[in-house]
Design a protein around this motif. Structure first.
Motif, short mmCIF file in Angstrom:
data_model
loop_
_atom_site.label_atom_id
_atom_site.label_comp_id
_atom_site.label_asym_id
_atom_site.label_seq_id
_atom_site.Cartn_x
_atom_site.Cartn_y
_atom_site.Cartn_z
N HIS A 259 -6.65 2.83 18.34
CA HIS A 259 -6.94 1.76 19.30
C HIS A 259 -6.20 0.51 18.86
CE1 HIS A 259 -9.65 -0.24 16.47
NE2 HIS A 259 -10.30 0.89 16.30
N GLY A 260 -6.18 -0.46 19.74
CA GLY A 260 -5.45 -1.69 19.45
C GLY A 260 -6.32 -2.73 18.75
N ALA B 100 0.83 -1.20 0.00
CA ALA B 100 0.00 0.00 0.00
C ALA B 100 0.87 1.25 0.00
CB ALA B 100 -0.93 0.00 1.21
N ALA B 101 1.96 1.23 0.78
CA ALA B 101 2.87 2.37 0.80
C ALA B 101 3.51 2.59 -0.56
CB ALA B 101 3.94 2.16 1.87
N ASP B 102 3.91 1.50 -1.22
CA ASP B 102 4.46 1.62 -2.57
C ASP B 102 3.44 2.26 -3.52
OD1 ASP B 102 6.99 0.53 -2.12
OD2 ASP B 102 6.31 -1.53 -2.48
N GLY B 103 2.19 1.83 -3.41
CA GLY B 103 1.15 2.38 -4.26
C GLY B 103 0.94 3.87 -4.02
N CYS B 104 1.04 4.29 -2.76
CA CYS B 104 0.91 5.72 -2.45
C CYS B 104 2.08 6.51 -3.03
CB CYS B 104 0.82 5.92 -0.94
SG CYS B 104 -0.72 5.35 -0.19
N ILE B 105 3.28 5.99 -2.91
CA ILE B 105 4.45 6.70 -3.42
C ILE B 105 4.41 6.79 -4.94
CG2 ILE B 105 6.96 6.52 -3.68
CD1 ILE B 105 7.02 5.44 -0.78
N ARG B 106 3.92 5.75 -5.60
CA ARG B 106 3.80 5.78 -7.07
C ARG B 106 2.68 6.71 -7.54
NH1 ARG B 106 4.10 0.11 -6.59
NH2 ARG B 106 1.82 0.04 -6.89
N GLY B 107 1.76 7.03 -6.65
CA GLY B 107 0.63 7.85 -7.04
C GLY B 107 -0.60 7.07 -7.43
N ASP B 108 -0.56 5.72 -7.26
CA ASP B 108 -1.74 4.90 -7.53
C ASP B 108 -2.84 5.16 -6.49
OD1 ASP B 108 -0.22 3.81 -9.55
OD2 ASP B 108 0.32 2.01 -8.41
N PHE B 109 -2.42 5.55 -5.30
CA PHE B 109 -3.35 5.85 -4.21
C PHE B 109 -3.01 7.21 -3.64
CE2 PHE B 109 -3.22 1.29 -4.59
CZ PHE B 109 -4.55 0.94 -4.52
N ALA B 110 -4.02 7.92 -3.17
CA ALA B 110 -3.83 9.28 -2.65
C ALA B 110 -3.56 9.29 -1.16
CB ALA B 110 -5.05 10.12 -2.96
N GLY B 111 -3.66 8.14 -0.50
CA GLY B 111 -3.42 8.07 0.93
C GLY B 111 -3.67 6.67 1.44
N MET B 112 -3.33 6.46 2.71
CA MET B 112 -3.45 5.14 3.31
C MET B 112 -4.13 5.24 4.67
SD MET B 112 -0.50 2.49 4.71
CE MET B 112 0.56 2.86 3.34
N VAL B 113 -5.06 4.31 4.92
CA VAL B 113 -5.73 4.19 6.21
C VAL B 113 -5.41 2.81 6.76
CG1 VAL B 113 -7.94 4.17 7.43
CG2 VAL B 113 -7.59 5.72 5.49
N THR B 114 -4.97 2.75 8.01
CA THR B 114 -4.53 1.47 8.55
C THR B 114 -5.26 1.13 9.85
OG1 THR B 114 -2.68 2.47 9.77
CG2 THR B 114 -2.24 1.71 7.54
N GLY B 115 -5.55 -0.16 9.99
CA GLY B 115 -6.12 -0.69 11.22
C GLY B 115 -5.03 -1.09 12.20
N PRO B 116 -5.41 -1.65 13.34
CA PRO B 116 -4.43 -1.97 14.38
C PRO B 116 -3.63 -3.22 14.07
CG PRO B 116 -6.61 -2.66 15.07
CD PRO B 116 -6.79 -1.94 13.76
N VAL B 117 -2.34 -3.18 14.42
CA VAL B 117 -1.42 -4.29 14.18
C VAL B 117 -0.94 -4.85 15.52
CG1 VAL B 117 0.81 -4.94 13.17
CG2 VAL B 117 -0.71 -3.39 11.94
N HIS B 118 -0.76 -6.16 15.58
CA HIS B 118 -0.32 -6.83 16.81
C HIS B 118 1.20 -6.95 16.77
CE1 HIS B 118 0.00 -9.88 19.98
NE2 HIS B 118 -1.23 -9.52 20.34
N LYS B 119 1.89 -6.11 17.54
CA LYS B 119 3.36 -6.04 17.46
C LYS B 119 4.01 -7.37 17.84
CE LYS B 119 3.59 -1.09 18.39
NZ LYS B 119 4.11 -0.02 19.27
#
Length: 326
Positions: A292-293, A100-119
């Motif tokens: 939130h987690g 998703a980050a690659d897609g944002c940097i290429r301009g395929d996406f205008a931004g990213m929304v992320t849910g919670p990750v279990h570290k």
């Protein structure tokens, strides 16, 4: 102008992220177009648990009705049991974030929304991971600032996930200069505030009490704020943290810079946890996360509150639209 296209990454598949994404898909959006980066089987299991419709589309198909969700598939290595993170799925979680980050940097996406990750699950899966903020900063090669925001306040952090005994040594003029400049630029560019005012908290109780409770304010913070103020930045402080968040004071600030994580975030979360979001300032694209987690105890039960993810998508859409309009 076309709606901003946002990458939506649910995060930990055994947590509440997948079901929150299913809830998002239940109504068409007028502010953005979402594409989920996720495992289709997990999303369908979440929809079944909620008793809601889900129609997974090709990522280039537009969502038109209730339950429509465009998808870029990131299959998990192992079947998901809600409430029980599996380290074998760590690769899919991190892969979705980075793609998703690659897609944002290429301009395929205008931004990213992320849910919670279990570290813990990510690290147990053999992938060194301290947080998505740090992951995306390293991926983009940027120094970033973490900001949490809700309808009441915006709080940026000088230091983030740092043990308290190391905070004082980390606070220096170079760090504060970079953080304040990044924060001011984001307030102007992403929030549309022409002349932002930033309140800067002291490190010590009572902002050091004129040196009686610590010298970091006198030695570091005050000279740096004077330098920035002379250059035109509207900074106020250092302020005692125990009174800076009073409503009558907050009314005069566009953001507050806290010196460490638990100096500012407990107040923000108390003021409106359900609608709070986590922003990563300084990336080449907007990134907004839930505040939130993984809520493993709620996963699969259909009771998780989607308010923070709703707020994250709305915030990211506004930021992305503002950047597209420039």
């Amino acid at each position: 102008m076309a709606l901003p296209r946002l990458a939506l990454v649910p995060g930990e598949p055994a947590g509440v992220g997948p079901e929150l994404c299913v809830r998002l898909a239940q109504r068409p959006r007028s502010d953005c177009a979402l594409v989920a980066f996720a495992d289709p089987a997990t999303l369908r299991a979440a929809a079944d648990a909620l008793g809601l419709p889900l129609n997974l589309l090709h990522e280039d198909e537009p969502a038109r009705g209730a339950g429509d969700l465009p998808l870029r598939m990131f299959p998990n290595d192992n079947a998901v049991a809600f409430g029980h993170p599996d380290p074998r799925n760590a690769g899919a979680v991190i892969g979705a974030l980075l793609d998703a980050a690659d897609g944002c940097i290429r301009g395929d996406f205008a931004g990213m929304v992320t849910g919670p990750v279990h570290k813990a699950a990510i690290n147990e899966g053999g992938i060194p991971y301290t947080g998505t903020t740090e992951l995306l900063a390293g991926h983009a090669g940027r120094e970033v600032v973490m900001m949490l925001a809700n309808e009441v306040m915006r709080v940026a952090l000088a230091t983030t996930h740092l043990p308290l005994r190391r905070v004082a040594d980390a606070i220096d003029a170079d760090l504060l200069r970079r953080v304040l400049r990044t924060t001011e630029a984001a307030l102007r560019e992403d929030f549309g505030i022409a002349e932002p005012v930033i309140a800067v908290l002291g490190l010590n109780p009572h902002a050091g009490e004129a040196g009686h409770l610590g010298h970091e304010e006198i030695d570091t913070i005050v000279p740096l704020l004077a330098e920035l103020h002379s250059g035109g930045m509207r900074v106020v402080g250092p302020l005692p943290a125990d009174t800076a968040f009073l409503p009558q004071k907050l009314a005069g600030f566009d953001a507050v810079l806290a010196m460490y994580h638990d100096q500012g975030l407990p107040v923000l979360k108390y003021s409106g946890f359900e609608r709070a979001v986590n922003l990563t300032l300084g990336l080449p694209y907007p990134r907004v996360a839930v505040d939130h987690g993984t809520a493993l105890d709620l996963a699969g039960r259909g009771v998780a509150d989607p308010s923070s993810l709703e707020a994250a998508v709305a915030t990211c859409a506004r930021m992305a639209a503002r950047r597209q309009a420039r």
